[in-house]
Design an enzyme around this catalytic site. Structure first.
Site, mmCIF file in Angstrom:
data_model
loop_
_atom_site.group_PDB
_atom_site.id
_atom_site.type_symbol
_atom_site.label_atom_id
_atom_site.label_comp_id
_atom_site.label_asym_id
_atom_site.label_seq_id
_atom_site.Cartn_x
_atom_site.Cartn_y
_atom_site.Cartn_z
ATOM 1 N N SER A 1 0.802 -1.230 0.000
ATOM 2 C CA SER A 1 0.000 0.000 0.000
ATOM 3 C C SER A 1 0.832 1.277 0.000
ATOM 4 O O SER A 1 0.289 2.358 -0.191
ATOM 5 C CB SER A 1 -0.942 -0.001 1.197
ATOM 6 O OG SER A 1 -0.196 -0.016 2.387
ATOM 7 N N LYS B 1 -11.627 -2.685 3.269
ATOM 8 C CA LYS B 1 -11.101 -1.780 2.243
ATOM 9 C C LYS B 1 -12.106 -1.677 1.087
ATOM 10 O O LYS B 1 -13.142 -1.054 1.254
ATOM 11 C CB LYS B 1 -9.696 -2.201 1.867
ATOM 12 C CG LYS B 1 -8.793 -1.830 3.038
ATOM 13 C CD LYS B 1 -7.407 -2.328 3.040
ATOM 14 C CE LYS B 1 -6.738 -1.832 4.320
ATOM 15 N NZ LYS B 1 -5.630 -2.647 4.740
ATOM 16 N N HIS C 1 -5.317 -5.047 -0.104
ATOM 17 C CA HIS C 1 -5.525 -3.937 -1.045
ATOM 18 C C HIS C 1 -5.769 -4.410 -2.475
ATOM 19 O O HIS C 1 -5.880 -3.590 -3.380
ATOM 20 C CB HIS C 1 -4.321 -2.991 -1.028
ATOM 21 C CG HIS C 1 -4.231 -2.155 0.210
ATOM 22 N ND1 HIS C 1 -4.928 -0.975 0.351
ATOM 23 C CD2 HIS C 1 -3.558 -2.342 1.367
ATOM 24 C CE1 HIS C 1 -4.660 -0.463 1.538
ATOM 25 N NE2 HIS C 1 -3.840 -1.275 2.188
#
Ligand SMILES: *Cc1c(COP(=O)(O)O)cnc(C)c1O
Length: 393
Positions: free
Chosen positions: A182, A241, A210
């Site tokens: 990330s 997320k 992610h």
């Protein structure tokens, strides 16, 4: 008065002096393209709400309906009286979405890592870990008491080298990597990493926090992106997320999932995911299975932003995903850049040492499907203005 806690004041003062003190901003609006932050309306490029699902009407409705039927709290850990039909439905649906055989949910991605790694390896075992892995992977590795052997970031050759150096020294081994990293928005060549793990009979684990909702067909994640179904043993994920809710998941090899139902400590000793969270996550899977529209829009927004930033003369690093670092160098410059963007109504975090290596400070721009074209345009002009004022472009 006792002095026993004076060290905390000193440590906090040190953090403040070195610019590492976390000043926590407060939101008074839902997640979305725009936020009200500390009373100011700003364009949001800080959230992991990649698809805009955190405030999606279908997720909200699903949570409300489930609360009407089943209440709020789970009342128990999963192994005693905390498993509802709804939990099993979510596990079945996420496994199917990810095109793997089975899945188990945890309270968060963080606890998924803490629960999974120590269940798979222990004293006398080896963990081969990417040097830039997420804090929750590192903590899971430490808890396991296995030896942690780091390899160069996303480098299959380095991985193979350290495996060979340690051949025969351990009972068994695990290879573990983030899916998408990330800080840079890059991802490893998971096909090559998996091949090496297979060749050396090591358990293969990826944490795709992610990558879910972002990579692969319709957001099915990094395993789908590389077509590695059934070959990656453990795929950790989070619903916090792109899925816009909260909760962790381990998907993959059914023998491992069955083992985690017996030995994944947060599954046994911490209560189940709450009812509205479970229902909203199922609704998120519905949205993703019905259409790739949101995922497509996310990538389109990212492509436009990166292309235009490149034209303006900004360096967007080695990003391979909608996470877009804008490389600036010195931490002080990045902080000033972020502050000036904020004055322009654009909320994007500056990241400096030790979160990223020294001299590699940046603004990290988290693109979302929630952003409109006008939002992206407005952001580009803010970057232009600040970039010129600070002599970056
Ligand atoms: C965010 C993140 C986690 C933690 O996920 P939560 O569900 O928010 O606890 C774990 N691993 C990685 C790689 C992450 O980026």
């Amino acid at each position: 008065m006792s002095n026993k806690l004076n060290w905390i004041d000193e440590e906090l003062q040190n953090l403040k002096e070195s610019g590492l003190y976390n000043k926590i901003r407060t939101l008074s609006s839902p997640q979305g393209a725009w936020l009200v932050v500390d009373g100011k309306k700003v364009l949001n490029f800080c959230s992991n709400n990649y698809l805009g699902l955190a405030n999606h009407p279908r997720l909200i409705q699903a949570a409300k309906d489930a609360m009407s039927d089943f209440g709020v709290g789970p009342g128990a850990v999963r192994t005693i009286a905390g498993t509802l039909d709804l939990h099993l439905e979510l596990e079945k649906r996420i496994a199917k979405f990810k095109r793997v055989e089975d899945a188990i949910t945890f309270q968060s991605g963080f606890t998924a890592n803490l629960g999974t790694i120590p269940a798979l390896v222990g004293k006398g075992d080896a963990i081969f870990s990417d040097e830039l892995n997420h804090a929750s992977i590192i903590d899971g590795c430490r808890l396991s008491r296995a030896d942690i052997i780091r390899y160069d970031h996303a480098d299959p050759n380095s991985l193979e080298k350290v495996i060979k150096e340690n051949e025969g020294k351990y009972r068994r081994g695990l290879v573990v990597t983030d899916g998408v990293f990330s800080m840079d928005g890059d991802f490893p060549p998971l096909d090559k990493i998996t091949e090496i793990a297979e060749k050396h009979e090591l358990i293969m684990m990826v944490d795709d926090a992610h990558g879910e909702g972002v990579l692969g067909e319709g957001g099915r994640g990094i395993v789908d992106h590389f077509g590695l179904h059934g070959r990656v043993d453990v795929e950790v994920g989070t619903f916090s997320k792109a899925f816009g809710v909260m909760g962790g998941v381990v998907a993959g090899n059914p023998r491992i999932i069955e083992w985690l139902r017996q030995r994944g400590r947060p599954f046994l000793f911490s209560s189940a995911v709450t009812i509205p969270d479970v229902a909203a996550t199922i609704a998120a899977i519905n949205v993703l299975e019905e259409s790739t529209e949101l995922v497509d829009r996310l990538w389109k927004n990212a492509e436009i932003f990166k292309r235009e930033m490149g034209k303006l003369g900004f360096d967007t690093g080695k990003s391979m995903t909608p996470i877009t670092p804008v490389m600036l160098g010195e931490a002080k410059l990045a902080r000033e850049f972020s502050r000036m963007l904020y004055d322009q109504g654009v909320f994007a975090m500056a990241l400096g040492f030790p979160t990223v290596p020294e001299g590699k400070a940046r603004i990290r721009v988290m693109i979302s499907a929630a952003h409109s074209e006008a939002d992206i345009e407005q952001t580009l002009s803010a970057f232009t203005k600040v970039g010129k004022a600070l002599g970056v472009i």
